[in-house]
Design a protein around this motif. Structure first.
Motif, short mmCIF file in Angstrom:
data_model
loop_
_atom_site.label_atom_id
_atom_site.label_comp_id
_atom_site.label_asym_id
_atom_site.label_seq_id
_atom_site.Cartn_x
_atom_site.Cartn_y
_atom_site.Cartn_z
N VAL A 78 0.84 -1.20 0.00
CA VAL A 78 0.00 0.00 0.00
C VAL A 78 0.87 1.25 0.00
N ALA A 79 1.91 1.26 0.82
CA ALA A 79 2.79 2.43 0.92
C ALA A 79 3.46 2.73 -0.43
N GLU A 80 3.91 1.68 -1.13
CA GLU A 80 4.54 1.87 -2.43
C GLU A 80 3.55 2.41 -3.45
N TRP A 114 -8.51 1.31 -0.87
CA TRP A 114 -9.36 0.18 -0.51
C TRP A 114 -10.73 0.30 -1.15
N GLN A 115 -11.25 1.52 -1.24
CA GLN A 115 -12.53 1.71 -1.91
C GLN A 115 -12.42 1.36 -3.39
N SER A 116 -11.27 1.70 -3.99
CA SER A 116 -11.05 1.34 -5.38
C SER A 116 -11.00 -0.19 -5.56
N ARG A 147 -6.91 -7.62 9.89
CA ARG A 147 -5.58 -8.22 10.08
C ARG A 147 -4.77 -8.22 8.78
N TYR A 148 -5.46 -8.28 7.64
CA TYR A 148 -4.73 -8.20 6.38
C TYR A 148 -4.36 -6.75 6.06
N ARG A 149 -5.29 -5.83 6.33
CA ARG A 149 -4.98 -4.42 6.06
C ARG A 149 -3.83 -3.92 6.91
N GLU A 150 -3.71 -4.45 8.13
CA GLU A 150 -2.64 -4.01 9.03
C GLU A 150 -1.25 -4.50 8.60
N TYR A 155 -3.91 -7.91 -0.59
CA TYR A 155 -3.89 -9.30 -1.07
C TYR A 155 -5.09 -9.46 -2.01
N TYR A 156 -4.82 -9.90 -3.22
CA TYR A 156 -5.87 -9.95 -4.24
C TYR A 156 -5.63 -11.12 -5.19
#
Length: 365
Positions: A78-80, A114-116, A147-150, A155-156
Motif C-alpha cells: 500500500v505504501a509503495e 481500498w474503496q477502489s 488483520r490483512y490491512r494491518e 492481497y488480491y
C-alpha cells in the motif's frame, strides 16, 4: 461498427509480456502491460473509475509472473502504491477514511485505495469469441479484514478465466502504465487506452460512430447534453485529446481528430495517430525481435511436427489475397486442417488455395 485489431492467438509460453518497472518511471524502458481488448474497449460493467483503471493496471503488472501459478493471492505494498500515485499528482490516496465492510463501516489508512479495490471486485468484463464466452470480475477476490490491512499490503486474486484471457489474448493493447497514471480525466484515460489498440496498425487511424464513441467512453452515463456534437467536442473530446497530446512524448504518439457529417448532423469521428520518432524507432526494434523469435520458434516446432512453412513470396501473396488477416494465424490453421491429411504435392499452391477458400466472404479475424 469498427473492427478490432486482429492478432494471432498466443499460447501461454509465447504470449505478450509486461516491460519495465512500475515503481521506477523510465523514458528509456517504459513500464507497459498488455491488456485484452474487451477490457480496453469497455466491455465492462460496474463502477470502473479512472482511479480503478490505473490501480488495475498496476495490480496486473505486479502479478503477471504469478498469473499461471497456483499461488492463491498476489500481494502489493500500500505504501509503495501511495508513493507512486503521489509522483503523478494524487496526494489523497494515503489519507485515513471510512470503507464499507458488509453493513458496517470502518476507518482505515489509504481508504481511497481500498474503496477502489472494492469497486474492482464489483466490476465485470464480458468475453465472447470462438473459444470462450463468459463474464469475469476484474479482480476476483481481495482480502479486506483488518488483520490483512494491518500488514500494509493488498492481497488480491485474478480468476483463472481472466488470467487465461490475459496471458493468451486474441487481441490486446500494450498500455504504458505511467502515461495512464499521469492522465487526469477519466475520458483521457479511456481514450488513451483505446488509441493504444490502434497505434501499431498499418493504418494510421480509425473512424467510429459517435454512438460507439459515447459507449466506449461511457459518456452517455454522465449527461444527455453530450448528445450534441458541440458539447461532446468541447467537454469530452477536445480536453481528452489535448491531455493525451501533452503526454505525447511519453505515450509515443500524437492524436488528431475531426467530426464527420452525415447530412447536416455529425455522425462519426475520425482519429489520426502519428507516432513520435522515438516510438517509431523503438517499435521497429521490438517488432524485428518479435518476428525473429516467432520465426525461430515456428521453424523449430514445424520441423519437429513436419508442418508447412511458407516462404516470403507466399506470405506476400497471402497479404494480397486476404488483406487484414494475420498470416501466421492462417499458417497455423492450415497446418491444423491438414494434420491428418496426406502431404500435398505442391505445399505452397495448396496453402494459397486453402487461404482463398477459408477467407472468402469472411471479415479479417
Amino acid at each position: 461498427m469498427t473492427e478490432s485489431p486482429a492478432q494471432l492467438p498466443l499460447d501461454l509460453k509465447s504470449g505478450p509480456k509486461p516491460t519495465g518497472d512500475i515503481w521506477k518511471p523510465s523514458a528509456a524502458r517504459p513500464a507497459t502491460v498488455p491488456v485484452p481488448l474487451p477490457v480496453v474497449m469497455v466491455r465492462v460493467e460496474g463502477p470502473f473509475t479512472a482511479l480503478d483503471r490505473k490501480l488495475w493496471l498496476l495490480l496486473l503488472h505486479n502479478a503477471w509472473d504469478e498469473l499461471d501459478s497456483d499461488k492463491p493471492y498476489h500481494e502489493i505494498s500500500v505504501a509503495e502504491l501511495v508513493r507512486l500515485f503521489r509522483k503523478f499528482g494524487r496526494t489523497d490516496l494515503g489519507t485515513r477514511g471510512k470503507i464499507s465492510l458488509g453493513k458496517a463501516e470502518e476507518e482505515t489508512d489509504a481508504a481511497a485505495l481500498w474503496q477502489s479495490m472494492r469497486r474492482l471486485v464489483k466490476t465485470t468484463v464480458e468475453w465472447e469469441d470462438e473459444d470462450y464466452e463468459g463474464i469475469s470480475a476484474l479482480v476476483s477476490e481481495a482480502l479486506f479484514s483488518k488483520r490483512y490491512r494491518e500488514t500494509g499490503k493488498i492481497y488480491y486474486a485474478f480468476g483463472r478465466g481472466l488470467s487465461k484471457q490475459i496471458l493468451a489474448p486474441r487481441a490486446f493493447a500494450r498500455l504504458r502504465c505511467h502515461v495512464v497514471l499521469a492522465l487526469r480525466s477519466k475520458y483521457a484515460v479511456t481514450l488513451y487506452e483505446i488509441l493504444e489498440a490502434y497505434v501499431n496498425r498499418r493504418e494510421n487511424g480509425f473512424t467510429i460512430s459517435l454512438d460507439e464513441f459515447r459507449s466506449w467512453l461511457k459518456v452517455s452515463d454522465d449527461a444527455s447534453s453530450y448528445e450534441d456534437w458541440k458539447y461532446l467536442k468541447r467537454r469530452v473530446i477536445e480536453p481528452a485529446v489535448n491531455e493525451i497530446n501533452e503526454r505525447a512524448e511519453e505515450a509515443g504518439f500524437f492524436v488528431a481528430y475531426e467530426g464527420l457529417r452525415e447530412g447536416k448532423s455529425f455522425a462519426k469521428i475520425k482519429f489520426t495517430l502519428t507516432k513520435t520518432a522515438a516510438r517509431d524507432e523503438r517499435d521497429e526494434v521490438l517488432q524485428g525481435k518479435a518476428r525473429r523469435a516467432r520465426a525461430f520458434d515456428a521453424k523449430k516446432s514445424a520441423d519437429a511436427r513436419g508442418d508447412y512453412l511458407p516462404n516470403d513470396l507466399v506470405l506476400e501473396q497471402v497479404r494480397d489475397i486476404a488483406p487484414g488477416w494475420d498470416r501466421q494465424a492462417l499458417v497455423a490453421r492450415f497446418n491444423e486442417w491438414g494434420r491428418d491429411k496426406p502431404p500435398p504435392r505442391n505445399p505452397h499452391s495448396a496453402f494459397i488455395g486453402w487461404v482463398k477458400r477459408f477467407t472468402k466472404g469472411k471479415a479479417a479475424a
